[in-house]
Write a protein that holds these residues in place. Structure first.
Motif, PDB file in Angstrom:
ATOM      1  N   ALA A 154       0.851  -1.199   0.000  1.00  0.00           N
ATOM      2  CA  ALA A 154       0.000   0.000   0.000  1.00  0.00           C
ATOM      3  C   ALA A 154       0.880   1.240   0.000  1.00  0.00           C
ATOM      4  O   ALA A 154       2.054   1.181   0.394  1.00  0.00           O
ATOM      5  CB  ALA A 154      -0.917   0.014   1.226  1.00  0.00           C
ATOM      6  N   ALA A 155       0.294   2.354  -0.424  1.00  0.00           N
ATOM      7  CA  ALA A 155       1.008   3.628  -0.425  1.00  0.00           C
ATOM      8  C   ALA A 155       0.037   4.749  -0.115  1.00  0.00           C
ATOM      9  O   ALA A 155      -1.171   4.626  -0.344  1.00  0.00           O
ATOM     10  CB  ALA A 155       1.684   3.868  -1.770  1.00  0.00           C
ATOM     11  N   VAL A 156       0.603   5.839   0.377  1.00  0.00           N
ATOM     12  CA  VAL A 156      -0.215   7.010   0.703  1.00  0.00           C
ATOM     13  C   VAL A 156       0.541   8.262   0.276  1.00  0.00           C
ATOM     14  O   VAL A 156       1.763   8.360   0.453  1.00  0.00           O
ATOM     15  CB  VAL A 156      -0.564   7.035   2.208  1.00  0.00           C
ATOM     16  N   SER A 157      -0.172   9.204  -0.308  1.00  0.00           N
ATOM     17  CA  SER A 157       0.451  10.449  -0.741  1.00  0.00           C
ATOM     18  C   SER A 157       0.805  11.323   0.459  1.00  0.00           C
ATOM     19  O   SER A 157       0.409  11.027   1.593  1.00  0.00           O
ATOM     20  CB  SER A 157      -0.491  11.208  -1.682  1.00  0.00           C
ATOM     21  N   TYR A 158       1.522  12.395   0.195  1.00  0.00           N
ATOM     22  CA  TYR A 158       2.022  13.228   1.287  1.00  0.00           C
ATOM     23  C   TYR A 158       0.901  13.777   2.167  1.00  0.00           C
ATOM     24  O   TYR A 158       1.069  13.928   3.373  1.00  0.00           O
ATOM     25  CB  TYR A 158       2.844  14.387   0.710  1.00  0.00           C
ATOM     26  N   SER A 159      -0.236  14.055   1.572  1.00  0.00           N
ATOM     27  CA  SER A 159      -1.337  14.649   2.332  1.00  0.00           C
ATOM     28  C   SER A 159      -2.212  13.600   2.999  1.00  0.00           C
ATOM     29  O   SER A 159      -3.005  13.930   3.875  1.00  0.00           O
ATOM     30  CB  SER A 159      -2.207  15.487   1.407  1.00  0.00           C
ATOM     31  N   GLY A 160      -2.061  12.357   2.566  1.00  0.00           N
ATOM     32  CA  GLY A 160      -2.939  11.307   3.064  1.00  0.00           C
ATOM     33  C   GLY A 160      -4.220  11.168   2.273  1.00  0.00           C
ATOM     34  O   GLY A 160      -4.998  10.252   2.495  1.00  0.00           O
ATOM     35  N   ARG A 161      -4.418  12.059   1.313  1.00  0.00           N
ATOM     36  CA  ARG A 161      -5.672  12.052   0.567  1.00  0.00           C
ATOM     37  C   ARG A 161      -5.737  10.918  -0.445  1.00  0.00           C
ATOM     38  O   ARG A 161      -6.796  10.369  -0.709  1.00  0.00           O
ATOM     39  CB  ARG A 161      -5.860  13.396  -0.144  1.00  0.00           C
ATOM     40  N   ASP A 162      -4.615  10.591  -1.025  1.00  0.00           N
ATOM     41  CA  ASP A 162      -4.577   9.536  -2.035  1.00  0.00           C
ATOM     42  C   ASP A 162      -3.921   8.285  -1.474  1.00  0.00           C
ATOM     43  O   ASP A 162      -2.855   8.357  -0.854  1.00  0.00           O
ATOM     44  CB  ASP A 162      -3.803  10.004  -3.264  1.00  0.00           C
TER      45      ASP A 162
END
Length: 124
Positions: A49-57
């Motif tokens: 899994a991965a998450v963007s810097y903002s947590g939005r994606d």
């Protein structure tokens, strides 16, 4: 010196849950993509899994969709992997990873920093 330290692994019965944590030190990763990977015995390391810097994606491997949830707390410089409905095939060493310069996530995201891993064992 940048360090990523995973915690939360252990032994759990099939159907159970675990929450993995990754604590970063040495720099802040509030502007960087973060991820989780795993490696089972005799197999190559694979994306979880991965998450963007903002947590939005967020993005997930097919096996993780609907069961795992990635999240982050930029104020604490930490990110997490909540794993539910665990299966014996989820047994592996789980690694957290951080990108040095990328904010978003995708198939081309490059991860530059890696933790030492935490063992997850799921019994049948």
């Amino acid at each position: 010196q940048v360090q990523l330290v995973e915690s939360g692994g252990g032994l759990v019965q099939a159907g159970g849950s675990l929450r993995l944590s990754c604590a970063a030190s040495g720099r802040t990763f509030a502007s960087n993509a973060m991820g989780w990977f795993r490696q089972a015995p005799g197999k190559e390391r694979e994306f979880v899994a991965a998450v963007s810097y903002s947590g939005r994606d967020t993005g997930y491997a097919n096996f993780a969709k609907g069961r795992f949830t990635i999240s982050r707390d930029n104020a604490k410089n930490m990110w997490y992997l909540q794993m539910n409905s665990l299966k014996p095939e989820d047994t592996a060493v789980y690694y957290c990873a951080a990108s040095r310069g990328q904010r978003g996530i995708g198939s081309g995201t490059k991860y530059d920093y890696w933790g030492q891993g935490t063992q997850v064992n799921v019994s049948s």
